[in-house]
Design a protein around this motif. Structure first.
Motif, PDB file in Angstrom:
ATOM      1  N   GLN A 164       3.803 -14.474  20.803  1.00 20.90           N
ATOM      2  CA  GLN A 164       3.168 -14.109  19.541  1.00 20.90           C
ATOM      3  C   GLN A 164       4.195 -13.948  18.440  1.00 20.90           C
ATOM      4  N   ALA A 165       4.111 -14.812  17.442  1.00 25.67           N
ATOM      5  CA  ALA A 165       5.082 -14.788  16.359  1.00 25.67           C
ATOM      6  C   ALA A 165       5.107 -13.428  15.649  1.00 25.67           C
ATOM      7  N   ARG A 166       3.948 -12.843  15.462  1.00 23.26           N
ATOM      8  CA  ARG A 166       3.900 -11.596  14.691  1.00 23.26           C
ATOM      9  C   ARG A 166       4.577 -10.426  15.392  1.00 23.26           C
ATOM     10  N   SER A 167       4.849 -10.564  16.669  1.00 25.10           N
ATOM     11  CA  SER A 167       5.482  -9.459  17.385  1.00 25.10           C
ATOM     12  C   SER A 167       7.007  -9.513  17.353  1.00 25.10           C
ATOM     13  N   TYR A 168       7.573 -10.578  16.841  1.00 24.45           N
ATOM     14  CA  TYR A 168       9.035 -10.691  16.759  1.00 24.45           C
ATOM     15  C   TYR A 168       9.548  -9.966  15.516  1.00 24.45           C
ATOM     16  N   ASN A 169      10.623  -9.245  15.675  1.00 25.81           N
ATOM     17  CA  ASN A 169      11.143  -8.440  14.572  1.00 25.81           C
ATOM     18  C   ASN A 169      12.167  -9.157  13.700  1.00 25.81           C
TER      19      ASN A 169
ATOM     20  N   THR B  50       8.241 -33.139  14.798  1.00 23.17           N
ATOM     21  CA  THR B  50       8.830 -32.917  13.481  1.00 23.17           C
ATOM     22  C   THR B  50       8.348 -31.602  12.887  1.00 23.17           C
ATOM     23  N   ALA B  51       9.285 -30.738  12.528  1.00 21.93           N
ATOM     24  CA  ALA B  51       8.953 -29.422  11.997  1.00 21.93           C
ATOM     25  C   ALA B  51      10.244 -28.686  11.647  1.00 21.93           C
ATOM     26  N   VAL B  52      10.091 -27.556  10.999  1.00 22.59           N
ATOM     27  CA  VAL B  52      11.193 -26.612  10.868  1.00 22.59           C
ATOM     28  C   VAL B  52      11.138 -25.709  12.092  1.00 22.59           C
ATOM     29  N   TYR B  53      12.256 -25.611  12.782  1.00 25.08           N
ATOM     30  CA  TYR B  53      12.336 -24.804  13.993  1.00 25.08           C
ATOM     31  C   TYR B  53      13.016 -23.474  13.682  1.00 25.08           C
ATOM     32  N   TYR B  54      12.374 -22.385  14.112  1.00 23.26           N
ATOM     33  CA  TYR B  54      12.862 -21.050  13.842  1.00 23.26           C
ATOM     34  C   TYR B  54      13.249 -20.331  15.128  1.00 23.26           C
ATOM     35  N   CYS B  55      14.347 -19.642  15.054  1.00 22.91           N
ATOM     36  CA  CYS B  55      14.786 -18.754  16.121  1.00 22.91           C
ATOM     37  C   CYS B  55      14.243 -17.357  15.822  1.00 22.91           C
ATOM     38  N   ALA B  56      13.816 -16.654  16.858  1.00 20.66           N
ATOM     39  CA  ALA B  56      13.291 -15.313  16.687  1.00 20.66           C
ATOM     40  C   ALA B  56      13.797 -14.413  17.819  1.00 20.66           C
ATOM     41  N   ALA B  57      13.860 -13.101  17.540  1.00 20.74           N
ATOM     42  CA  ALA B  57      14.388 -12.189  18.546  1.00 20.74           C
ATOM     43  C   ALA B  57      13.677 -10.836  18.490  1.00 20.74           C
ATOM     44  N   ASP B  58      13.703 -10.156  19.625  1.00 18.13           N
ATOM     45  CA  ASP B  58      13.211  -8.792  19.754  1.00 18.13           C
ATOM     46  C   ASP B  58      11.703  -8.698  19.618  1.00 18.13           C
ATOM     47  N   SER B  59      11.035  -8.876  20.731  1.00 22.01           N
ATOM     48  CA  SER B  59       9.583  -8.871  20.730  1.00 22.01           C
ATOM     49  C   SER B  59       9.058  -8.240  22.012  1.00 22.01           C
TER      50      SER B  59
ATOM     51  N   MET C 107      14.089 -13.590  23.265  1.00 19.23           N
ATOM     52  CA  MET C 107      14.324 -14.534  22.169  1.00 19.23           C
ATOM     53  C   MET C 107      13.360 -15.702  22.309  1.00 19.23           C
ATOM     54  N   GLY C 108      13.052 -16.306  21.182  1.00 19.21           N
ATOM     55  CA  GLY C 108      12.096 -17.408  21.223  1.00 19.21           C
ATOM     56  C   GLY C 108      12.337 -18.431  20.141  1.00 19.21           C
ATOM     57  N   TRP C 109      11.712 -19.587  20.325  1.00 17.14           N
ATOM     58  CA  TRP C 109      11.707 -20.653  19.325  1.00 17.14           C
ATOM     59  C   TRP C 109      10.268 -20.891  18.884  1.00 17.14           C
ATOM     60  N   PHE C 110      10.112 -21.035  17.587  1.00 14.00           N
ATOM     61  CA  PHE C 110       8.842 -21.394  17.001  1.00 14.00           C
ATOM     62  C   PHE C 110       9.072 -22.568  16.064  1.00 14.00           C
ATOM     63  N   ARG C 111       8.000 -23.252  15.703  1.00 16.35           N
ATOM     64  CA  ARG C 111       8.143 -24.358  14.757  1.00 16.35           C
ATOM     65  C   ARG C 111       6.961 -24.386  13.815  1.00 16.35           C
ATOM     66  N   GLN C 112       7.242 -24.925  12.632  1.00 12.68           N
ATOM     67  CA  GLN C 112       6.197 -25.008  11.609  1.00 12.68           C
ATOM     68  C   GLN C 112       6.296 -26.340  10.902  1.00 12.68           C
ATOM     69  N   ALA C 113       5.228 -27.116  11.021  1.00  9.85           N
ATOM     70  CA  ALA C 113       5.131 -28.387  10.314  1.00  9.85           C
ATOM     71  C   ALA C 113       4.476 -28.146   8.958  1.00  9.85           C
ATOM     72  N   PRO C 114       4.676 -29.047   8.005  1.00 12.82           N
ATOM     73  CA  PRO C 114       4.084 -28.866   6.665  1.00 12.82           C
ATOM     74  C   PRO C 114       2.572 -28.683   6.739  1.00 12.82           C
ATOM     75  N   GLY C 115       2.079 -27.641   6.085  1.00 12.44           N
ATOM     76  CA  GLY C 115       0.646 -27.401   6.037  1.00 12.44           C
ATOM     77  C   GLY C 115       0.049 -26.805   7.289  1.00 12.44           C
ATOM     78  N   LYS C 116       0.904 -26.452   8.243  1.00 16.94           N
ATOM     79  CA  LYS C 116       0.400 -25.901   9.504  1.00 16.94           C
ATOM     80  C   LYS C 116       0.971 -24.512   9.742  1.00 16.94           C
ATOM     81  N   GLU C 117       0.376 -23.815  10.706  1.00 21.21           N
ATOM     82  CA  GLU C 117       0.856 -22.488  11.051  1.00 21.21           C
ATOM     83  C   GLU C 117       2.128 -22.579  11.888  1.00 21.21           C
ATOM     84  N   ARG C 118       2.809 -21.468  11.982  1.00 22.47           N
ATOM     85  CA  ARG C 118       4.003 -21.392  12.815  1.00 22.47           C
ATOM     86  C   ARG C 118       3.565 -21.264  14.271  1.00 22.47           C
TER      87      ARG C 118
END
Length: 122
Positions: A105-110, A91-100, A34-45
């Motif tokens: 690497q964000a793209r590897s999370y399902n 400051t950002a939107v924080y996302y939870c991700a799982a199964d990678s 499991m992981g945490w990622f974040r994305q600020a306005p106008g930026k990548e996750r």
């Protein structure tokens, strides 16, 4: 299918703390990162932190090392992010991700949650 629900975001002054939670439900894999990622306005996750199924392995982005702590609950289907000494740059939107297959690497999370807003005022 796996559902992830984040909670705990909000508005906090610089130097303050917040604790994010993520709960997984549904047909969860046997064991999963499991992981945490974040994305600020106008930026990548961006990667923030990740944790193995056992909780023994944890990884952090350099920008949060020493300030954030990731953990998993005893039931393993919950994850937390304790954020201390918060800065306006957090400051950002924080996302939870799982199964990678890869921790950072964000793209590897399902599976992804909807995100929770964290705003740090100066």
């Amino acid at each position: 299918q796996v559902q992830l629900v984040e909670s705990g975001g909000g508005l906090v002054q610089a130097g303050g703390s917040l604790r994010l939670s993520c709960a997984a439900s549904g047909r969860t894999p046997g064991t999963y990162i499991m992981g945490w990622f974040r994305q600020a306005p106008g930026k990548e996750r961006d990667f923030v932190a990740a944790i193995s199924w056992s909780g023994i392995t944890t990884l952090y982005a350099d920008s949060v090392k020493g300030r954030f702590t990731i953990s998993r609950g005893n039931a393993k289907n919950t994850m937390y992010l304790q954020m201390n000494s918060l800065k306006p740059d957090d400051t950002a939107v924080y996302y939870c991700a799982a199964d990678s297959a890869r921790y950072t690497q964000a793209r590897s999370y399902n599976y992804w949650g909807q995100g929770t807003q964290v705003t740090v005022s100066s």
